[in-house]
Structures are given as structure tokens and as C-alpha cells.
Design an enzyme around this catalytic site. Structure first.
Site, PDB file in Angstrom:
ATOM      1  N   HIS A  10      31.069  66.568 -14.716  1.00  0.00           N
ATOM      2  CA  HIS A  10      30.183  67.683 -14.362  1.00  0.00           C
ATOM      3  C   HIS A  10      30.160  68.691 -15.505  1.00  0.00           C
ATOM      4  CE1 HIS A  10      29.737  71.856 -12.573  1.00  0.00           C
ATOM      5  NE2 HIS A  10      28.563  71.290 -12.341  1.00  0.00           N
ATOM      6  N   SER A  11      28.967  69.130 -15.893  1.00  0.00           N
ATOM      7  CA  SER A  11      28.795  70.170 -16.897  1.00  0.00           C
ATOM      8  C   SER A  11      29.519  69.771 -18.185  1.00  0.00           C
ATOM      9  CB  SER A  11      29.276  71.507 -16.329  1.00  0.00           C
ATOM     10  OG  SER A  11      28.792  72.586 -17.076  1.00  0.00           O
ATOM     11  N   LEU A  12      30.452  70.590 -18.674  1.00  0.00           N
ATOM     12  CA  LEU A  12      31.200  70.221 -19.876  1.00  0.00           C
ATOM     13  C   LEU A  12      31.794  68.829 -19.736  1.00  0.00           C
ATOM     14  CD1 LEU A  12      32.788  70.679 -22.548  1.00  0.00           C
ATOM     15  CD2 LEU A  12      34.538  71.830 -21.150  1.00  0.00           C
ATOM     16  N   GLY A  34      30.650  66.321 -18.111  1.00  0.00           N
ATOM     17  CA  GLY A  34      29.612  65.320 -18.328  1.00  0.00           C
ATOM     18  C   GLY A  34      29.323  65.127 -19.801  1.00  0.00           C
TER      19      GLY A  34
END
Length: 312
Positions: free
Chosen positions: A104-106, A108
Site C-alpha cells: 500500500h502506498s510507499l 506498493g
């Protein structure tokens, strides 16, 4: 929340341990889950147990300096790219040959770069509300300014906090109220919220520590400082070309946006195994609307399984 907890794992690294939670019995497909900036492995509170119910083995890590993982030695800076080295150490310790990555986010973005760098290891890549490895917030793009701010900010943080975690909050509710206020860089982009109170509580269950006078966040304060370097945009585009495995991106309608992020889709679509799904929701949509997101992920994996069996 305790019913969704995984088994605690401590993976030795030269500076201490990378903490993680595990689900499953070591059988089935293997998954490494990587949380976003300033979060922890509870980010996958809903998804990880669901994957294990498929018969898979799941490890969700706390990145260095986050959750229950060891902080880097004092005097050092955190560089997001160097998280990849920690991830590689985890994989070697687990003795995994092939596995899927979900971030997720960073997290990812880190999963993307790892998959491009070690493509023979990664069977699936799932990125939640991110399309590239982002620049850490508040990091200037200009070379000299970035270096100066990174160096000066760590000196200021050491002078102000020493080896501590930062601000002491009187109650858990005070911490949650602070979490519910997006940082300035997000508000400037029109993002006025990211968590629901329930999602914030899930992350705080692992990310909070009681001290004299109240509570502190477990994360290392150095993680909020400007990063001294980031991956070049051209390198980002080149790594996107290396993704050949089944690849899913779930994008939240109210998450952070950028022109560069969306420019990556043209490259990803060259991979016939790529799929993009848009969902109405906030940046932490995988926690806030976990049932919707988890259904997309499970449907994607079922489709991958069908395609694989069709070729046998």
C-alpha cells in the site's frame, strides 16, 4: 481486533530485527505484504487472514523504524530505497524462492521496484493506491536543496528529540485525533482525510507505546524527515517495463494524485496480465472499505488461477 492478529515474527538483521506478523501454515502460495509510509503491518488487518484462508502463507512486515521493528542506529538517515535491502534480507531468511507482493502506498512502490529488480522471484504484484515509488513527502526535488534539507533536518531532529519518538500525547484519543488530520502536503492536494476512526485505531494498536506521561508513536521520527535521494523518473519508467507477472493496481478516488503517477499506466498496459481497478474511497481504502478491496483482490487471484490452469 485481536482475532485478526498474526503470529509475531522477529527476523534478525544487522541492526536488530524486522518485526512481522504471519498467517498460514507454510503451505500454499506465499505472500509478502508491505505497508505504507508511517503505518505498520496492521495495515493488512483484514487482507492477511483472508489470504491465509485460501491456504496461503502470509508475512506482513513492519518496515525498519516502524511498528515493532528496530530503528536504524543513531546518526543514520532513512532512505526509502534502502528498505529494499531489508525486504531482501527478509526473503532470504524465509528461504522463499517465489512469492507474491502486495503493498500500500510507499509499500506498493517498494513492491514494484523489488519486482522489477528480482523478477524471477515475484509471482504476483498488487499495488494499493500507488502506481510508482513515491518521493517521501516534504522532500524537495532540487538536488542541492534536497541534500541541504535532509542534512539539516536530521541535525535539528537529534537536537530536539535526542533518541526519542517525538511528541508525548496524554491519551490514545489525542493520538487518533492527530492521525485524522492529514499533513499539509496532502491538504494542499485537496486530500482532507485518509483514515476512518476505526482504521486509525487498527494502526495505532501496533503503532502506539505507553510511556510516562502518556503515549508516543512507535515510529522513528527520522522517517518524517526529507529524504536525501529518490529514484529518478526515467528509472521509474524503465522499471515499469520489467513487470511481466500478473499485476493489479487498485486506485482510490480520493487518494493522492499526480500527473507522473498516471503516466505509468501506458507502460503497465503493455503487460497483458495487468489490471487496473478504480474504487471510490480514501487513500486507506484497503482498511476503510476492506470488503470491497478484498473482493477485487480475490477475484483477480481467482482469474490468475484460471488462466494458469488453462495453459497447463
Amino acid at each position: 481486533m485481536s482475532e485478526n492478529k498474526g503470529k509475531e515474527v522477529a527476523i534478525p538483521v544487522p541492526w536488530g530485527t524486522v518485526a512481522a506478523q504471519s498467517w498460514g501454515d507454510g503451505q500454499g502460495e506465499k505472500w509478502l505484504l508491505i505497508h505504507g509510509w508511517l503505518d505498520n503491518s496492521n495495515s493488512f488487518h483484514y487482507l492477511a487472514p483472508l489470504l491465509s484462508q485460501r491456504g496461503d502463507t502470509v508475512i506482513a512486515i513492519d518496515l525498519p523504524g516502524s511498528g515493532h521493528s528496530s530503528w536504524l542506529p543513531q546518526g543514520l538517515m532513512y532512505h526509502d530505497l534502502e528498505f529494499l535491502g531489508a525486504i531482501h534480507r527478509v526473503i532470504k531468511y524465509l528461504k522463499w524462492v517465489e512469492f507474491g507482493l502486495i503493498g500500500h502506498s510507499l509499500g506498493g512502490g517498494l513492491a514494484l521496484t523489488y519486482a522489477a529488480t528480482f523478477p524471477e522471484q515475484v509471482t504476483h504484484l498488487i499495488m494499493l493506491d500507488i502506481t510508482y515509488l513515491p518521493v517521501r513527502p516534504l522532500t524537495p526535488p532540487q538536488f542541492q536543496l534536497r541534500i541541504r534539507q535532509a542534512i539539516e533536518s536530521i541535525e535539528l531532529a537529534e537536537a530536539k528529540f535526542g533518541t526519542g519518538n517525538g511528541k508525548v500525547y496524554k491519551t490514545k484519543e489525542d493520538v487518533r485525533d492527530r492521525m485524522m488530520q492529514p499533513p499539509v502536503y496532502l491538504r494542499d492536494e485537496g486530500v482532507l482525510e485518509t483514515y476512518t476512526p476505526e482504521s486509525a485505531d487498527i494502526l495505532l494498536e501496533r503503532g502506539l507505546k505507553e510511556v510516562e506521561g502518556g503515549f508516543v508513536l512507535r515510529r522513528d521520527i527520522r522517517l518524517v524527515l526529507p529524504s536525501i535521494h529518490h529514484i529518478d523518473w526515467n528509472d521509474q519508467r524503465e522499471q515499469a517495463k520489467e513487470i511481466k507477472c500478473p499485476h493489479l493496481i487498485i486506485e482510490a478516488s480520493k487518494g493522492p494524485k499526480s500527473k507522473f503517477a498516471h503516466s505509468m499506466y501506458d507502460i503497465y498496459r503493455l503487460n497483458p496480465k495487468f489490471k487496473q481497478v478504480d474504487i471510490e474511497g480514501l487513500h486507506h481504502v484497503h482498511l476503510n472499505q476492506h470488503q470491497t478491496v478484498n473482493k477485487v483482490i480475490m477475484d483477480f487471484l481467482d482469474e490468475c488461477d484460471r488462466n494458469k490452469k488453462a495453459k497447463l
